[in-house]
Write a protein that holds these residues in place. Structure first.
Motif, PDB file in Angstrom:
ATOM      1  N   HIS A 135      -6.661   3.027  -1.577  1.00  9.25           N
ATOM      2  CA  HIS A 135      -5.420   3.675  -1.136  1.00  9.25           C
ATOM      3  C   HIS A 135      -4.911   3.050   0.167  1.00  9.25           C
ATOM      4  O   HIS A 135      -3.701   2.861   0.354  1.00  9.25           O
ATOM      5  CB  HIS A 135      -5.647   5.184  -0.961  1.00  9.25           C
ATOM      6  N   GLN A 136      -5.840   2.727   1.051  1.00  6.85           N
ATOM      7  CA  GLN A 136      -5.463   2.074   2.319  1.00  6.85           C
ATOM      8  C   GLN A 136      -4.717   0.768   2.027  1.00  6.85           C
ATOM      9  O   GLN A 136      -3.647   0.503   2.583  1.00  6.85           O
ATOM     10  CB  GLN A 136      -6.723   1.800   3.144  1.00  6.85           C
ATOM     11  N   ALA A 137      -5.287  -0.051   1.142  1.00  6.14           N
ATOM     12  CA  ALA A 137      -4.668  -1.344   0.818  1.00  6.14           C
ATOM     13  C   ALA A 137      -3.300  -1.145   0.179  1.00  6.14           C
ATOM     14  O   ALA A 137      -2.345  -1.885   0.483  1.00  6.14           O
ATOM     15  CB  ALA A 137      -5.593  -2.138  -0.110  1.00  6.14           C
ATOM     16  N   ALA A 138      -3.188  -0.155  -0.698  1.00  5.20           N
ATOM     17  CA  ALA A 138      -1.907   0.084  -1.383  1.00  5.20           C
ATOM     18  C   ALA A 138      -0.828   0.487  -0.387  1.00  5.20           C
ATOM     19  O   ALA A 138       0.319   0.020  -0.463  1.00  5.20           O
ATOM     20  CB  ALA A 138      -2.086   1.171  -2.446  1.00  5.20           C
ATOM     21  N   ILE A 139      -1.179   1.340   0.562  1.00  8.88           N
ATOM     22  CA  ILE A 139      -0.173   1.781   1.545  1.00  8.88           C
ATOM     23  C   ILE A 139       0.200   0.620   2.472  1.00  8.88           C
ATOM     24  O   ILE A 139       1.381   0.370   2.737  1.00  8.88           O
ATOM     25  CB  ILE A 139      -0.670   3.005   2.342  1.00  8.88           C
TER      26      ILE A 139
END
Ligand code: AMP
Length: 143
Positions: A135-139
């Motif tokens: 999720h961190q990478a996606a954001i």
């Protein structure tokens, strides 16, 4: 913690700001730091904190409110895009009586989908590290 209690420089978000505690950072600028809530009420639950040492919304200097909210909006755009969210729930608690548990001002941003209910505040378990990192990478990629 009363609304007018003095700022505690040892609160967990102060330690994160000083780099003394880790966080899953998704964004940083001159006025704010944004990172994932590790007890997410829904996937992508993000916190945006001002760099100013403010306990709650009442103690952030008025002139700092505008730039901080502009950063909150910028992060909200990225969270929405990353999750293709149909809605966003954005909330902010002040004082223990107001539901606040960490006494450094922060805004919650939670991506929402139709028909998917939110876990209760303070009732979500710790998310697993792999999904948090995804999720961190996606954001981060959505800015
Ligand atoms: P509040 O109740 O509005 O003060 O929210 C505090 C939020 O911080 C909660 O949603 C917690 O899950 C979250 N939280 C507490 N410790 C951490 C941490 N170390 N990293 C990320 N989020 C945290």
């Amino acid at each position: 913690m009363h609304l007018s209690a003095p700022y505690d420089p040892n609160n967990i978000f102060a330690k994160i700001l000083r780099g003394e505690m880790p966080c899953l950072k998704v964004y940083e600028d001159a006025v704010c730091l944004a990172f994932l809530d590790i007890f997410p009420q829904a996937p992508g639950h993000t916190l945006v904190i001002p760099k100013h040492a403010a306990t709650n919304i009442l103690t952030l200097p008025t002139e700092a409110i505008g730039p901080y909210m502009a950063s909150v909006q910028k992060v909200a755009h990225a969270v929405q895009k990353a999750f293709q969210a149909e809605g966003l729930t954005i909330f902010q608690f002040n004082g223990a009586a107001g539901g606040q548990t960490v006494f450094h001002l922060h805004v919650h941003i939670i991506p929402r989908m139709d028909g998917v209910s939110l876990k209760g505040h303070g009732q979500a378990g710790k998310a697993d590290e792999d999904s948090l990192k995804t999720h961190q990478a996606a954001i981060m990629a959505a800015f």
